[in-house]
Scaffold this active site. Structure first.
Site, PDB file in Angstrom:
ATOM      1  N   HIS A  82       0.838  -1.197   0.000  1.00  0.00           N
ATOM      2  CA  HIS A  82       0.000   0.000   0.000  1.00  0.00           C
ATOM      3  C   HIS A  82       0.874   1.249   0.000  1.00  0.00           C
ATOM      4  CE1 HIS A  82      -3.424   2.596   0.909  1.00  0.00           C
ATOM      5  NE2 HIS A  82      -2.645   3.206   1.774  1.00  0.00           N
ATOM      6  N   ASP A 161     -15.085   3.183   8.335  1.00  0.00           N
ATOM      7  CA  ASP A 161     -14.032   4.145   7.993  1.00  0.00           C
ATOM      8  C   ASP A 161     -14.528   5.120   6.930  1.00  0.00           C
ATOM      9  OD1 ASP A 161     -11.301   5.252   7.715  1.00  0.00           O
ATOM     10  OD2 ASP A 161     -11.543   4.413   5.708  1.00  0.00           O
ATOM     11  N   ARG A 168     -14.634  13.278   9.354  1.00  0.00           N
ATOM     12  CA  ARG A 168     -13.387  13.942   9.770  1.00  0.00           C
ATOM     13  C   ARG A 168     -13.003  15.039   8.787  1.00  0.00           C
ATOM     14  NH1 ARG A 168      -9.731   9.317   9.383  1.00  0.00           N
ATOM     15  NH2 ARG A 168      -8.076  10.800   9.789  1.00  0.00           N
ATOM     16  N   SER A 183      -7.464   4.362  10.051  1.00  0.00           N
ATOM     17  CA  SER A 183      -8.267   4.461   8.829  1.00  0.00           C
ATOM     18  C   SER A 183      -7.618   3.644   7.702  1.00  0.00           C
ATOM     19  CB  SER A 183      -8.383   5.938   8.439  1.00  0.00           C
ATOM     20  OG  SER A 183      -8.834   6.096   7.130  1.00  0.00           O
ATOM     21  N   LYS A 187      -8.702  -0.723   6.260  1.00  0.00           N
ATOM     22  CA  LYS A 187      -8.994  -1.158   4.884  1.00  0.00           C
ATOM     23  C   LYS A 187      -8.024  -2.253   4.459  1.00  0.00           C
ATOM     24  CE  LYS A 187      -9.002   3.233   4.004  1.00  0.00           C
ATOM     25  NZ  LYS A 187      -9.263   4.639   3.911  1.00  0.00           N
TER      26      LYS A 187
HETATM   27  N1  URA Z   1      -6.066   8.114   3.876  1.00  0.00           N
HETATM   28  C1  URA Z   1      -6.986   7.339   4.503  1.00  0.00           C
HETATM   29  O1  URA Z   1      -7.403   6.312   3.973  1.00  0.00           O
HETATM   30  N2  URA Z   1      -7.410   7.732   5.731  1.00  0.00           N
HETATM   31  C2  URA Z   1      -6.980   8.841   6.354  1.00  0.00           C
HETATM   32  O2  URA Z   1      -7.402   9.126   7.457  1.00  0.00           O
HETATM   33  C3  URA Z   1      -6.029   9.639   5.685  1.00  0.00           C
HETATM   34  C4  URA Z   1      -5.589   9.244   4.439  1.00  0.00           C
END
Ligand code: URA
Length: 435
Positions: A82, A161, A168, A183, A187
């Site tokens: 990632h 999320d 957020r 966050s 994923k």
């Molecule tokens: N990318 C994400 O997936 N989450 C965040 O909080 C910030 C960047």
């Protein structure tokens, strides 16, 4: 349990238990807890922070808020990679066939680009016929048969999320380390891999503008991954200028192919070899990082990584002849040089500005539904530390619209600083975090 009490506890500097965090995430996903209470909680977390245990509990609660992929039917250690995102970041295009050619199983869900950073799926669609809209059955078959498959995100991964990130974003609570790390990792954990290699970018083209923050985020994410039982490594790498030379979908595909032929930019090849070496070790395909590096260099030299890319493109409906004849990739109708206005040394490139220039040309998505032009973008000829003479090409610009070209060109020139003094070339790999 009442959300009011949890907000008060966090506001006063208390520590939330696993049970309390699960209650909050579960209630929010089911819309039993309203946005205004969750906003107050996010602000309390923003100011009071979360400890390691709370951050892991938050991540796991978000991971388990929706579908989780079970890759158990695929043999071997599955390794995911990632990147926190950047400009010219075509790493997956070259890295995945490299590691797959060496026996690492790549079963990846990827996204499309939004804003100034590009997405792997858009880039792959430069191959005529290529599709990531494949069935789960075909996805698993391809991984089993050729060791690599990439599909668009169909499963409802970490829906908590998705909801929280949107909240957020509008309540000034994005930039908290625990919240960002949980966050991203929720994923990744939901996507099912056994091991995760993270590329945490730092610099003007990255989410984390300074190195200290990038290292903190990398440490947080590695702690979460390892805490969740997935072997996790993070590489912190430079994004203070575009990676490699190409910025723009088809142009980046061409550069990735050149790299698999051993003819790519050295910084890009070095990042692929570094990330790949940790993927090979995690998948137990090499005993050490040094051995893995040698294997990765070899798979470029003997053509096996390029052959794997062709196999992968064909397996997902794409025309593999593009891999061997990159002139077939989408091309722009206007190709011009952007000339240096003076003599000197390139001392700075405002990296996200180059991404925005590509967006202006049509190479990026302003909204989720925008149609992008795969052929446009830039190939940089000068990067930080390079000497330039007045009139030298700083970059080649590829466009299909004269007006957009003029706007992008003007902005591109403003993103470059050329000074009298020679500056050092930036270090690409800033550090590796394994624990
Ligand atoms: N990318 C994400 O997936 N989450 C965040 O909080 C910030 C960047």
């Amino acid at each position: 349990m009442r959300m009011y009490d949890l907000i008060m506890k966090k506001r006063n500097g208390g520590t939330l238990t696993d049970e309390e965090i699960n209650f909050m995430i579960d209630g929010y996903t089911k819309e039993e807890i309203p946005d205004y209470q969750m906003s107050a909680m996010m602000m309390a977390i923003y100011f009071q922070g979360m400890n390691e245990k709370e951050t892991l509990a938050l991540t796991m609660a978000m991971t388990n808020s929706g579908d989780t992929l079970d890759l158990g039917m695929i043999e071997g250690i599955k390794v995911d990679k990632h990147s926190t995102g950047g400009v010219g970041d075509k790493t997956s295009l070259a890295l995945t066939p490299m590691v797959a050619s060496l026996g690492v199983t790549v079963a990846k869900m990827s996204g499309r680009g939004l804003g100034h950073t590009g997405g792997t799926i858009d880039k792959l669609e430069s191959f005529k016929g290529f599709s990531t809209e494949i069935s789960e059955e075909k996805f698993i078959d391809n991984v089993k048969n050729i060791g690599i498959a990439i599909m668009g995100q169909t499963a409802d991964l970490a829906p908590a999320d998705k909801k929280l990130y949107a909240l957020r974003d509008v309540t000034a609570t994005v930039d908290n380390m625990s919240l960002i790390a949980s966050s991203i990792m929720s994923k990744k954990l939901a996507a099912g891999a056994d091991a995760i290699v993270l590329d945490v970018k730092t610099g003007s083209g990255a989410f984390m503008k300074n190195e200290k923050d990038a290292f903190s985020l990398a440490h947080e994410m590695v702690k979460i991954g390892n805490g969740a039982g997935r072997k996790t490594v993070a590489i912190v790498s430079d994004m203070d200028q575009p990676l490699g030379n190409a910025v723009g979908n088809a142009l980046e595909v061409r550069e990735a192919i050149d790299t698999l032929k051993g003819e790519g930019p050295k910084d890009f090849e070095e990042l692929c070899v570094t990330l790949g070496s940790y993927m090979l070790v995690a998948a137990k395909r090499a005993e050490s990082v040094d051995e893995a590096r040698q294997k990765l260099v070899e798979c470029i030299n003997d053509g096996s990584a390029l052959a794997k890319l062709a196999e992968f493109v064909e397996a997902q409906g794409g025309d593999k002849s593009y891999v061997y004849d990159t002139d077939k990739l989408p091309t722009a109708s206007i190709i011009e040089e952007i000339e240096s206005p003076c003599d000197g040394y390139v001392s700075r490139i405002i990296c996200d500005e180059i991404g925005i220039c590509s967006l202006i040309l049509g190479g990026g998505r302003e909204t989720k539904d925008s149609v992008i032009d795969l052929s446009v973008g830039f190939v940089l000829k000068k990067k930080v530390g390079d000497k330039v003479n007045k009139g030298d090409s700083l970059a080649t610009i590829y466009a299909n619209d004269r007006e957009k070209l003029n706007i992008a060109k003007e902005r591109f020139l403003k993103a470059y600083t050329i000074s009298d003094k020679k500056v050092e070339k930036a270090r690409l790999i800033k550090g590796v975090i394994t624990e």
